[in-house]
Design a protein around this motif. Structure first.
Motif, mmCIF file in Angstrom:
data_model
loop_
_atom_site.group_PDB
_atom_site.id
_atom_site.type_symbol
_atom_site.label_atom_id
_atom_site.label_comp_id
_atom_site.label_asym_id
_atom_site.label_seq_id
_atom_site.Cartn_x
_atom_site.Cartn_y
_atom_site.Cartn_z
ATOM 1 N N VAL A 17 32.032 30.862 46.008
ATOM 2 C CA VAL A 17 32.559 29.513 45.846
ATOM 3 C C VAL A 17 33.490 29.209 47.008
ATOM 4 N N SER A 55 26.354 21.724 45.840
ATOM 5 C CA SER A 55 27.541 20.880 45.902
ATOM 6 C C SER A 55 28.279 20.865 44.572
ATOM 7 N N ALA A 56 29.594 20.888 44.644
ATOM 8 C CA ALA A 56 30.453 20.737 43.460
ATOM 9 C C ALA A 56 31.397 19.568 43.721
ATOM 10 N N SER A 58 32.087 15.583 42.344
ATOM 11 C CA SER A 58 31.778 14.666 41.250
ATOM 12 C C SER A 58 31.276 13.316 41.717
ATOM 13 N N TYR A 98 26.399 17.615 34.838
ATOM 14 C CA TYR A 98 26.508 18.493 36.004
ATOM 15 C C TYR A 98 26.242 19.946 35.610
ATOM 16 N N GLN A 99 26.813 20.351 34.491
ATOM 17 C CA GLN A 99 26.612 21.733 34.063
ATOM 18 C C GLN A 99 25.132 22.025 33.816
ATOM 19 N N PHE A 102 23.356 22.033 37.242
ATOM 20 C CA PHE A 102 23.701 23.255 37.966
ATOM 21 C C PHE A 102 22.904 24.436 37.428
ATOM 22 N N LEU A 118 28.514 27.820 46.160
ATOM 23 C CA LEU A 118 28.969 26.595 45.512
ATOM 24 C C LEU A 118 30.126 26.044 46.328
ATOM 25 N N TYR A 125 34.594 20.780 37.849
ATOM 26 C CA TYR A 125 33.163 21.068 37.930
ATOM 27 C C TYR A 125 32.944 22.544 38.247
ATOM 28 N N ILE A 126 33.740 23.062 39.167
ATOM 29 C CA ILE A 126 33.609 24.470 39.560
ATOM 30 C C ILE A 126 33.897 25.389 38.380
#
Length: 311
Positions: A17, A55-56, A58, A98-99, A102, A118, A125-126
């Motif tokens: 990350v 990408s993380a 929003s 998003y989850q 992902f 990431l 989000y991360i």
């Protein structure tokens, strides 16, 4: 990437990350890192077939919102990227979606023996994908929204904090507190917390993650923010927002996205003059960067080990 900076032990995990405040150079760093990993793949020094970036962010999920979100697509070069331009501007893409998105990308990359990085500045989000938050899909409640709209931002933030303390849920992303609609949506989700049954299948993400955070000096960070804002205004950011309005996207929907889209929409609709917009947008971005750093420090307090790299 400079071999003096790159560490082979960074690859002793399921996913890397790359985090940091806005204008810290996250994308450029992640791309250099991906190229270094790809070079090791080609020589057979590591067994992966390649490296991709997820990408993380929003707001980079929205197509047509390029300059204001700082996508910098050209910067990726030959490195494949994911979860950018996957929703239409005007939509309300959220953490739950998003989850799910992902999880699909992450599983495919791992099945294809591709190492994932990431990269982004949306701390919530991360954490949601790295810590496997149990998220639930919540439908809009028009009556509740109407009632909450009558409250001040301070009252809304206080309500949200009390609800999260009660439920023991993940802290809210304070970087979103520049629009009431975002806080109201978070309250809406918390109030539905006890009414929605547990998901049958829990989220499955990476088991072992190594976190890297870029940490530029505050003065350098502020200079980069100011320079980047000027460059974006000169390169067509105002025209980008105007084009979105001309497509029929409602001003309130653009304001919902905050920062550049909030202030530029207010300028284009005649609510504020250009100089006021530029000055207060710069202030808001500086405040946003501070909140991002606060979130990263909070991650450490929540037990996440971060390797800080001075930029």
């Amino acid at each position: 990437m400079d071999d003096m900076l790159f560490k082979r032990e960074w690859l002793d995990c399921d996913m890397l990350v790359v985090m940091g405040p806005t204008a810290s150079g996250k994308t450029a760093f992640a791309v250099r890192l991906a190229r270094r990993i790809n070079s090791l793949c080609k020589t057979g020094e590591i067994s992966y077939s390649g490296c991709h970036i997820i990408s993380a962010d929003s707001r980079q999920v929205y197509s047509g919102m390029d300059i204001g979100t700082g996508k910098d697509i050209a910067e990726y070069g030959e490195i494949p990227y994911h979860l950018i331009d996957i929703a239409q501007a005007g939509e309300k893409y959220d953490l739950f979606r998003y989850q799910k998105d992902f999880q699909i990308v992450y599983k495919r990359l791992r099945d294809e023996n591709i190492f994932p990085i990431l990269c982004g500045g949306s701390g919530l989000y991360i954490e949601a994908v790295c810590k496997g938050y149990d998220l639930k899909e919540v439908a809009p409640d028009p009556q509740l929204r109407k009632e909450l709209e009558q409250k001040t931002m301070e009252e809304l933030v206080s309500i949200l904090a009390d609800l999260k303390a009660k439920h023991g849920t993940a802290p809210h992303n304070n970087t979103d507190f520049d629009t009431k609609k975002r806080v109201i949506r978070a309250i809406e989700i918390e109030l539905a917390y006890d009414k929605i049954p547990q998901q049958e299948e829990s989220f499955k993400g990476p088991e072992k993650v190594h976190y890297i955070a870029l940490n530029p000096d505050r003065e350098i960070r502020n200079q980069r923010i100011d320079r980047r804002l000027e460059e974006r205004l000169q390169s067509g950011m105002v025209e980008e927002v105007k084009a979105l309005l001309d497509k029929g996207i409602k001003p309130d929907d653009l304001i919902y996205y905050g920062l550049e889209y909030k202030f530029l929409t207010q300028y284009l609709t005649g609510e504020i003059p250009y100089d006021y917009m530029k000055e207060h947008l710069a202030i808001a971005i500086h405040q946003f960067a501070k909140r991002q750093m606060t979130w990263l420090r909070g991650m450490e307090r929540r037990g996440i080990k971060i390797e800080w790299i001075k930029v």
